[in-house]
Design an enzyme around this catalytic site. Structure first.
Site, PDB file in Angstrom:
ATOM      1  CG  ASP A  80     -13.716  -6.546   2.463  1.00  0.00           C
ATOM      2  OD1 ASP A  80     -13.713  -5.864   3.594  1.00  0.00           O
ATOM      3  OD2 ASP A  80     -14.013  -5.947   1.616  1.00  0.00           O
TER       4      ASP A  80
ATOM      5  CE  LYS B 279       1.327 -17.794  -3.247  1.00  0.00           C
ATOM      6  NZ  LYS B 279       0.595 -18.923  -3.434  1.00  0.00           N
TER       7      LYS B 279
ATOM      8  CE1 TYR C 146      -3.663  -2.486   0.626  1.00  0.00           C
ATOM      9  CE2 TYR C 146      -4.824  -0.619   1.179  1.00  0.00           C
ATOM     10  CZ  TYR C 146      -4.723  -1.768   0.893  1.00  0.00           C
ATOM     11  OH  TYR C 146      -6.018  -2.110   0.703  1.00  0.00           O
TER      12      TYR C 146
ATOM     13  CG  ASP D  68      -8.073  -4.563   1.389  1.00  0.00           C
ATOM     14  OD1 ASP D  68      -8.989  -3.945   2.118  1.00  0.00           O
ATOM     15  OD2 ASP D  68      -8.202  -4.565   0.238  1.00  0.00           O
TER      16      ASP D  68
ATOM     17  CG  ASP E 269      -2.662 -19.964  -1.991  1.00  0.00           C
ATOM     18  OD1 ASP E 269      -2.041 -20.150  -0.946  1.00  0.00           O
ATOM     19  OD2 ASP E 269      -2.047 -20.888  -3.090  1.00  0.00           O
TER      20      ASP E 269
HETATM   21  C1  IPM Z   1     -10.395  -1.031   4.157  1.00  0.00           C
HETATM   22  C2  IPM Z   1     -10.641  -0.298   2.755  1.00  0.00           C
HETATM   23  C3  IPM Z   1      -9.434   0.533   2.554  1.00  0.00           C
HETATM   24  C4  IPM Z   1      -8.251  -0.377   2.365  1.00  0.00           C
HETATM   25  C5  IPM Z   1      -9.749   1.298   1.100  1.00  0.00           C
HETATM   26  C6  IPM Z   1     -10.856   2.192   1.003  1.00  0.00           C
HETATM   27  C7  IPM Z   1      -8.416   2.270   0.893  1.00  0.00           C
HETATM   28  O1  IPM Z   1     -11.026  -1.210   1.876  1.00  0.00           O
HETATM   29  O2  IPM Z   1     -10.354  -0.265   5.097  1.00  0.00           O
HETATM   30  O3  IPM Z   1     -10.352  -2.039   4.068  1.00  0.00           O
HETATM   31  O4  IPM Z   1      -7.878  -0.943   1.327  1.00  0.00           O
HETATM   32  O5  IPM Z   1      -7.491  -0.362   3.383  1.00  0.00           O
HETATM   33 MN    MN Z   2     -10.928  -3.310   2.441  1.00  0.00          MN
END
Ligand code: IPM
Ligand code: MN
Length: 362
Positions: A254, A194, A145, A250, A226
């Site tokens: 999710d 990885k 990042y 990240d 993976d």
């Molecule tokens: C998160 C979001 C952010 C990230 C984006 C909006 C930059 O997806 O906080 O997970 O990738 O960190």
């Molecule tokens: Mn995210």
């Protein structure tokens, strides 16, 4: 020590302002239980700040945050700003800058299973029966990042690059955080990498093994990314603490969110070495449903609960808020994203959800 606790409120874009409104109702309600006097100041961030100040993270916002004891953020970004160059977009131009500015290298994303919402989870019942309670710890200000990047060349030689760099100190500090959190939980860490391909992962794994020597009671395991995404849907109950470098965190956070049933329920907390924190929902700005009073405010309210637990150190009050959320869900109240069209549920607005939760705090 001051008797005043200052919170910087950054509602941001999309559903940010409407869900933030609900968190503020909760904050007003709990003041009477809290020793310190809480004050709030609201600042612009993200796309809305681009409109007003031509800058997604204006100086007034940054200075306001610096003067505060904690930050509560809504969400940033939306299709309106997607055409801008990366560094001017709300995501990179405000959120990533804010994380770096305050050195927020720790990101905690808890994901636990709500029995009442199990039907919304994409996982099969026989997998959910075992339950799960995972905390994803994501390194937040390093890795790909923040490494050198760019687009160069022309014609068929046009090329783009992003660079993943991890230094020893960055890995060590997040590892210590993870081991200390694991000590207070089930003493199990699964570190994601990885290491069969990436040098940064080889270093990550090596340093984790070194640090684990200082925490003999914690069981450290390593998993390739993976395999981890696969294991997480096959058997989430095997995980306790999941530790990840920035990009893998990240992705996997999710996934941890969606298996609970709705990404609208998941909070997150980011800290620096002094436990100064930024709290935000993990779910994003959801521009498609913004302004309709249908968004789910639970992730925002839970982010406030995390702020109260970690920055204000009022754990009991944060439990009160969580209990109120469970009570309202148990009664069948649902925002639209949590609906399964069953006759027992009562579909309500963002505003009503906020009010009901607020009124249930006892
Ligand atoms: C998160 C979001 C952010 C990230 C984006 C909006 C930059 O997806 O906080 O997970 O990738 O960190
Ligand atoms: Mn995210």
């Amino acid at each position: 020590m001051s008797n005043i606790f200052k919170i910087a409120i950054l509602p941001g874009d999309g559903i940010g302002p409407e869900v933030m409104k609900q968190a503020i109702k909760i904050l007003e309600r709990i003041q009477k239980y809290i020793k310190k006097k809480i004050t709030i100041n609201t600042y612009c961030i993200g796309g809305i700040a681009i409109k007003k100040y031509s800058d997604p993270l204006p100086r007034v916002t940054l200075e306001g945050c610096e003067k505060s004891d904690a930050i509560l953020l809504g969400s940033v970004g939306g299709p309106e700003w997607d055409h801008l160059p990366l560094h001017k977009r709300p995501e990179k131009g405000s959120l990533l800058k804010l994380r770096k500015h305050f050195n927020l290298f720790v990101n905690l994303r808890p994901s636990f299973f709500y029995k009442n919402l199990s039907i919304l989870s994409p996982l099969k019942e026989k997998i959910l029966n075992k339950g799960f309670d995972i905390i994803c710890i994501r390194e937040l200000i390093g890795g790909i990042y923040y490494g050198p990047n760019g687009i160069k060349g022309k014609g068929i030689n046009e090329h783009a690059f992003d660079t993943e760099i991890y230094s020893r100190f960055e890995i060590e500090r997040i590892a210590h955080i993870a081991f200390n959190i694991a000590l207070k939980r089930n003493k199990k860490i699964c570190s994601i990498d990885k290491a069969n391909v990436l040098q940064t992962s080889i270093l990550w794994r090596k340093i984790l093994i070194e640090i684990s020597q200082k925490y003999k009671s914690v069981k450290l395991k390593h998993m390739y990314i993976d395999n981890a995404v696969m294991q997480l849907i096959k058997n989430p109950s095997q995980f306790d603490v999941i530790l990840c470098p920035n990009l893998f965190g990240d992705i996997i956070s999710d996934q941890c969110a969606v298996i609970t049933g709705s990404i609208g329920n998941l909070p997150s907390a980011s800290f620096n070495q002094n436990y100064f924190g930024l709290y935000e929902p993990a779910g994003g700005s959801a521009p498609d449903i913004a302004g309709k009073n249908i968004a789910n405010p639970i992730a925002q309210i839970l982010s406030l609960a995390m702020l109260i637990e970690y920055s204000l150190k009022e754990r009991k009050i944060s439990v009160k808020i969580k209990n109120a959320i469970h009570k309202i869900l148990n009664l069948g109240y649902r925002t639209k994203d949590l609906s399964i069209n069953n006759s027992k549920e009562k579909i309500i607005t963002t505003d009503d959800m906020g009010t009901l939760i607020m009124e249930s705090i006892k």
